[in-house]
Design an enzyme around this catalytic site. Structure first.
Site, mmCIF file in Angstrom:
data_model
loop_
_atom_site.group_PDB
_atom_site.id
_atom_site.type_symbol
_atom_site.label_atom_id
_atom_site.label_comp_id
_atom_site.label_asym_id
_atom_site.label_seq_id
_atom_site.Cartn_x
_atom_site.Cartn_y
_atom_site.Cartn_z
ATOM 1 N N GLY A 15 0.793 -1.146 -0.182
ATOM 2 C CA GLY A 15 0.106 0.008 0.099
ATOM 3 C C GLY A 15 0.921 1.163 0.025
ATOM 4 C CG PHE A 16 0.172 6.006 0.796
ATOM 5 C CD1 PHE A 16 1.542 6.511 -0.171
ATOM 6 C CD2 PHE A 16 0.049 6.806 1.541
ATOM 7 C CE1 PHE A 16 2.017 7.951 0.173
ATOM 8 C CE2 PHE A 16 0.421 8.021 2.124
ATOM 9 C CZ PHE A 16 1.585 8.749 1.477
ATOM 10 C CG ASP A 61 -7.899 -11.768 2.993
ATOM 11 O OD1 ASP A 61 -7.746 -11.234 4.247
ATOM 12 O OD2 ASP A 61 -9.015 -11.754 2.770
ATOM 13 C CE1 TYR A 150 -8.457 2.662 8.524
ATOM 14 C CE2 TYR A 150 -9.188 4.893 9.675
ATOM 15 C CZ TYR A 150 -8.082 4.056 8.817
ATOM 16 O OH TYR A 150 -6.959 4.165 8.903
ATOM 17 C CE LYS A 154 -6.434 1.022 10.842
ATOM 18 N NZ LYS A 154 -4.855 0.140 10.606
HETATM 19 P P1 NAD Z 1 -3.382 1.698 1.378
HETATM 20 O O1 NAD Z 1 -4.576 1.297 1.081
HETATM 21 O O2 NAD Z 1 -2.802 2.476 0.535
HETATM 22 O O3 NAD Z 1 -2.616 0.365 1.993
HETATM 23 C C1 NAD Z 1 -3.450 -0.503 2.783
HETATM 24 C C2 NAD Z 1 -2.595 -2.150 2.142
HETATM 25 O O4 NAD Z 1 -3.225 -3.096 2.872
HETATM 26 C C3 NAD Z 1 -3.008 -2.088 0.755
HETATM 27 O O5 NAD Z 1 -1.833 -2.553 0.115
HETATM 28 C C4 NAD Z 1 -4.219 -3.299 0.764
HETATM 29 O O6 NAD Z 1 -4.065 -4.352 -0.453
HETATM 30 C C5 NAD Z 1 -3.808 -4.012 1.976
HETATM 31 N N1 NAD Z 1 -4.694 -4.909 2.820
HETATM 32 C C6 NAD Z 1 -5.931 -4.307 2.949
HETATM 33 N N2 NAD Z 1 -6.679 -5.509 3.486
HETATM 34 C C7 NAD Z 1 -5.790 -6.445 3.678
HETATM 35 C C8 NAD Z 1 -6.110 -7.953 3.805
HETATM 36 N N3 NAD Z 1 -6.851 -8.318 4.549
HETATM 37 N N4 NAD Z 1 -4.858 -8.680 3.753
HETATM 38 C C9 NAD Z 1 -3.738 -8.394 3.130
HETATM 39 N N5 NAD Z 1 -3.589 -7.080 2.825
HETATM 40 C C10 NAD Z 1 -4.767 -6.249 3.035
HETATM 41 O O7 NAD Z 1 -3.476 2.667 3.023
HETATM 42 P P2 NAD Z 1 -2.238 3.391 3.577
HETATM 43 O O8 NAD Z 1 -2.629 4.709 3.568
HETATM 44 O O9 NAD Z 1 -0.971 2.843 3.329
HETATM 45 O O10 NAD Z 1 -2.286 3.025 5.176
HETATM 46 C C11 NAD Z 1 -1.744 1.871 5.602
HETATM 47 C C12 NAD Z 1 -1.859 1.728 7.097
HETATM 48 O O11 NAD Z 1 -1.835 2.727 7.797
HETATM 49 C C13 NAD Z 1 -3.466 1.348 7.406
HETATM 50 O O12 NAD Z 1 -3.505 0.555 8.609
HETATM 51 C C14 NAD Z 1 -3.977 2.681 7.869
HETATM 52 O O13 NAD Z 1 -5.324 2.452 8.839
HETATM 53 C C15 NAD Z 1 -3.030 3.492 8.495
HETATM 54 N N6 NAD Z 1 -3.165 4.695 8.369
HETATM 55 C C16 NAD Z 1 -2.838 5.502 7.547
HETATM 56 C C17 NAD Z 1 -2.879 6.969 7.480
HETATM 57 C C18 NAD Z 1 -2.834 7.671 6.137
HETATM 58 O O14 NAD Z 1 -2.949 8.960 6.026
HETATM 59 N N7 NAD Z 1 -2.260 7.054 4.895
HETATM 60 C C19 NAD Z 1 -3.449 7.482 8.543
HETATM 61 C C20 NAD Z 1 -3.819 6.789 9.763
HETATM 62 C C21 NAD Z 1 -3.488 5.392 9.656
#
Ligand code: NAD
Ligand code: UDP
Length: 319
Positions: A15-16, A61, A150, A154
């Site tokens: 992910g990001f 998953d 969500y 969390k």
């Molecule tokens: P994103 O959606 O870009 O990345 C999430 C990744 O998790 C993706 O690659 C997705 O395919 C994978 N994923 C989701 N469900 C899954 C599962 N059941 N099994 C395996 N892989 C799975 O989101 P992000 O922005 O990179 O966020 C990453 C983490 O950081 C998350 O847990 C999010 O809650 C937390 N977070 C992010 C932010 C933000 O601003 N980006 C802020 C607060 C918390």
């Protein structure tokens, strides 16, 4: 190269935030196992890491149990939809990933005797009545609204991690991440920064939801990743806020992006999102004290880098 974290497993590593974390760890000498089902990402996000011999990817998953044979020192549990657009589209999956997925990731860490880090979120504070938000604040969350899939996942994850720590002596940490942005966000993920940059570059109206007076505090992804690694390398259980304490209104962020892109886009107001938090700003005193961490990248620099990345994507220029 020796690393404070020789072997890391990153759920949600494609992910990001996860892809930046994997890259940071690899560049600093860790072997990295990325576990992802690509529900909100794609293998292309991590294609640039294929050249690292110590990088391996498992498509899985995490709501299903996982056994891996490689030893592991830290499990970073990032798997979860994170953009409101994504978790509105995937409500049950988001709840299952935050609950069953977190339990499976905790069990995986236990098997390896690894430290476990939960990527939690400022959303646990909901629409906060305390400002700025300190880790001691319990939050103000609607448990049945559309965001609850969500927020409550969390919050449940944090409770589960805390129970594993108390009852089983697990070595755990909770990071409460505030809004993070940077290169690598999906153009269509609906979050503020990619939405406004995409609209500004296309000369389309910038869709400000509600009045635009609501605030966010934006942290550059490189800073967030440094904070996560510092927490993992410390013995601190958290929760620790990881975010940038500079608070700006959504309208002001739109204006910053319009100026940086030299765009003539206008601002158009659309319906406010349900239960949208009105103010959000981290108190990062704890992170400063226990991790010696604070953000280093200014909003202008971070947005410039992000705009450049989106421009290169749109024009197909080499990155
Ligand atoms: P994103 O959606 O870009 O990345 C999430 C990744 O998790 C993706 O690659 C997705 O395919 C994978 N994923 C989701 N469900 C899954 C599962 N059941 N099994 C395996 N892989 C799975 O989101 P992000 O922005 O990179 O966020 C990453 C983490 O950081 C998350 O847990 C999010 O809650 C937390 N977070 C992010 C932010 C933000 O601003 N980006 C802020 C607060 C918390
Ligand atoms: N927002 C907006 N226009 C958009 C996308 C988001 O005005 O096209 C607003 C949204 O209503 C919220 C803030 O920007 O007040 C941050 O939204 P985002 O989806 O990035 O993340 P959130 O902090 O809500 O999880």
């Amino acid at each position: 190269m020796s690393s404070a974290i020789p072997r890391a497993l990153v759920t949600g590593g494609a992910g990001f935030v996860g892809s930046h974390l994997c890259e940071y760890l690899l560049r600093n000498g860790s072997a990295v196992l990325c576990v992802d089902n690509f529900v909100t990402s794609s293998p292309a996000n991590i294609a640039h890491l294929a050249g690292f011999p110590e990088f391996r990817v498992i498509e899985h998953d995490i709501t299903e149990p996982l056994l891996v044979t490689e030893p592991c020192d830290v499990v970073f549990h990032l798997a979860s939809a994170a953009s409101p657009r994504d978790y509105f589209r995937l409500p049950i999956e988001t709840l299952r990933t935050g609950s069953h997925g977190t339990e499976n990731a905790l069990d995986l860490a236990s098997v390896h005797g690894a430290r476990f880090l939960l990527a939690s979120t400022s959303e646990v504070y909901g629409d906060p009545h305390e400002h700025p938000q300190r880790e001691t604040y319990w939050g103000h969350v609607n448990p049945i609204g559309p965001r609850s899939v969500y927020d409550e996942a969390k919050r449940y994850g944090e409770a589960l991690v805390s129970a594993y720590r108390r009852e089983r002596g697990a070595d755990t940490a909770i990071a409460r991440i505030f809004n993070t942005y940077g290169p690598g966000m999906r153009a269509g993920d609906g979050r503020l920064v990619p939405a406004f940059i995409g609209q500004a570059l296309a000369g389309k109206p910038m869709t400000v939801e509600g009045s635009g007076e609501q605030t966010r505090s934006l942290c550059y992804v490189g800073d967030t990743v440094r904070g996560l690694v510092a927490l993992a390398a410390s013995g601190h259980p958290g929760p620790v806020n990881i975010g940038n304490p500079r608070e700006l209104s959504v309208l002001r962020i739109a204006e910053e992006i319009r100026a940086l892109t030299d765009s003539r886009s206008t601002v158009t107001h659309v319906d406010a999102a349900t239960d949208d938090p009105q103010r959000r700003c981290p108190d990062i005193t704890l992170a400063e004290q226990v991790l010696s961490w604070r953000p280093e990248v200014s909003l202008t620099d971070g947005l410039r880098r992000t705009v450049k990345w989106f421009q290169q994507r749109f024009t197909g220029a080499a990155e």
